[in-house]
Each structure stands twice: as C-alpha cells, then as structure tokens.
Enzyme design. Structure first.
Site, short mmCIF file in Angstrom:
data_model
loop_
_atom_site.label_atom_id
_atom_site.label_comp_id
_atom_site.label_asym_id
_atom_site.label_seq_id
_atom_site.Cartn_x
_atom_site.Cartn_y
_atom_site.Cartn_z
N GLU A 81 4.39 0.88 5.71
CA GLU A 81 5.34 -0.05 5.10
C GLU A 81 6.56 0.68 4.54
OE1 GLU A 81 5.10 -3.14 5.47
OE2 GLU A 81 2.97 -3.38 6.03
N ARG A 91 -0.17 -17.46 0.11
CA ARG A 91 -0.56 -18.52 1.04
C ARG A 91 -1.97 -19.03 0.74
NH1 ARG A 91 -3.02 -18.22 5.69
NH2 ARG A 91 -2.84 -15.96 5.87
N CYS A 144 -1.08 -7.30 -1.44
CA CYS A 144 -0.70 -5.95 -0.98
C CYS A 144 0.74 -5.63 -1.36
CB CYS A 144 -0.88 -5.81 0.53
SG CYS A 144 -2.62 -5.68 0.99
N HIS A 168 -0.69 -0.73 5.93
CA HIS A 168 -1.57 -1.83 6.33
C HIS A 168 -2.36 -1.41 7.57
CE1 HIS A 168 0.38 -5.31 4.04
NE2 HIS A 168 -0.91 -5.54 3.94
#
Ligand code: PCA
Length: 216
Positions: A81, A91, A144, A168
């Site tokens: 990342e 979500r 995360c 990730h």
C-alpha cells in the site's frame, strides 16, 4: 537487538481465520541480518482498538520498523500500500459491531499519509523472487486503512520511531477451497513475501524509480 513489529488481524466478516495473523505469527521471534528480531502481534479487527493495541505494542518494544498486514479477499497478489487516507467508511460492521460512515480517523488530521517504506523496491524484489506483487493506491476505507493511517499518524507525531507501512495479502487456499472461485496464495509464499518486504525495508533507504502506477 533491535525490534521489528509485525501485526496481523483477527478473523472478520464470517471468516474462521485471517491469513495476516496466520502469516505473521510464523515469523515471530525470527532474527534478520543478525541484528533485528521480529515481534508479531495480533490486533482486533475493531476501529479504535486496533490503533490502541498497536500503540501499546510499540510502547512495549520500541520497533525500528512497523509493518502491518491485512487480508484483502479477492486479491491475487501482495498489495504494497502506498497511501493511507483519513476516512472510516465501513461496508460491514467490525468485530465489535461498529460501523462508522464517512468519519475522519483523526479529526483535523492530514487527508492522507504516504507509506515510508520503499514500496517499489519491495514490489520489484518480490517479483524477482517469483511472488506476485504490485503497488496499491487504496487500502480501502475499513479497519486496515484505519490502522495504516493511525500508524503513519503516530510516526508523523513522533510517538514512535522508524518506518511504517502496510501490505494487503490474498486469502489462503483453505479459505476458498469450497466453491468460492476466488484467488488465493499459499501460507509459505505469503510468509516468504513478508520476510522479503521486511528485509528490503530495513536495507533500502531510498526507493527506486520504476513504473508502478495504475490507470484506474
Ligand atoms: N482486512 C480488513 C480489516 C482486517 C483485515 O485483515 C481490511 O482490509 O480493512
């Protein structure tokens, strides 16, 4: 001996395992370059608590490098990342039932932080070692990214020394074995990849200039 902090998350979203913890716990206690010892810590998949427990671990071991790992179900490669954004937009509820929508992680904090790891060097060396990897430009808006932002904020505020970043990782094969039609990566390959990413982060102080961008 200097310490390196590796973190993984507890399972979430109905999974019975989280590959990030399965992988980093395999590396706990390992010594790199004769001088650095890995300390692995599991963090809760809970907004707020994840950053608090990260802070506690950092206070305990004073790491020179903190590398946080999380599951990205559906990914086929290690995603190094590049950027953490100041936004929680969940979500699904976290493991404590929290579901923040459109909230800043740090009110009045900067919009984003860059990883301070040599992300392109990491991706290059991973690929040279036969491990699928790419630079990622979004760690999402769930726990995360929340932890990644919290980590980089702590470094920016000099609450902890050293470099920090986030990777990730895909599902493990056993998570997708029953008819899920999703990509996965073996635990052995993920562990090797995290070890390589840690070694490159320790050795490489300047990142390399190679193509790693995305069109979308
Ligand atoms: N992945 C989630 C949170 C915990 C994890 O392993 C995420 O990508 O936000």
């Amino acid at each position: 001996m200097k310490n390196i902090l590796l973190t993984g998350f507890e399972p979430f979203g109905g999974e019975t395992m989280n590959p990030s913890w399965e992988a980093v716990k395999c590396l706990d206690g390992e010594i790199l370059f004769g001088d650095y010892q890995i300390q692995s810590v599991q963090l809760p998949t809970v907004f707020g608590d994840a950053i608090h427990q990260l802070a506690q671990a950092q206070a305990r071991i004073s790491p020179v490098l903190t590398l946080c790992i999380g599951q990205a179900g559906g990914s086929s490669e290690l995603r190094v990342e590049r950027i953490a954004i100041n936004l929680d937009d969940a979500r699904i509820p976290d493991n404590a039932g929290n579901q923040p929508i459109d909230q800043p992680i740090v009110p009045d904090g900067p919009t984003a932080y860059w990883s301070t790891l040599p992300i392109k060097s990491i991706v290059e060396v991973l690929k040279e070692n036969g491990i699928p990897a790419s630079v990622s430009h979004s760690a999402g808006t769930y726990v995360c990214n929340h932890l990644f932002y919290g980590l980089m904020h702590r470094i920016a505020e000099s609450k902890v020394e050293g470099k920090g970043g986030f990777i990730h990782i895909p599902f493990l094969p056993e998570q997708v074995a029953s008819n899920r039609n999703q990509p996965s990566m073996s635990l052995e390959t993920i562990v090797r990849g995290i070890r390589i990413a840690t070694e490159v982060s320790l050795r490489q102080h300047e990142d390399i200039r190679v193509v790693g961008g995305a069109l979308d």
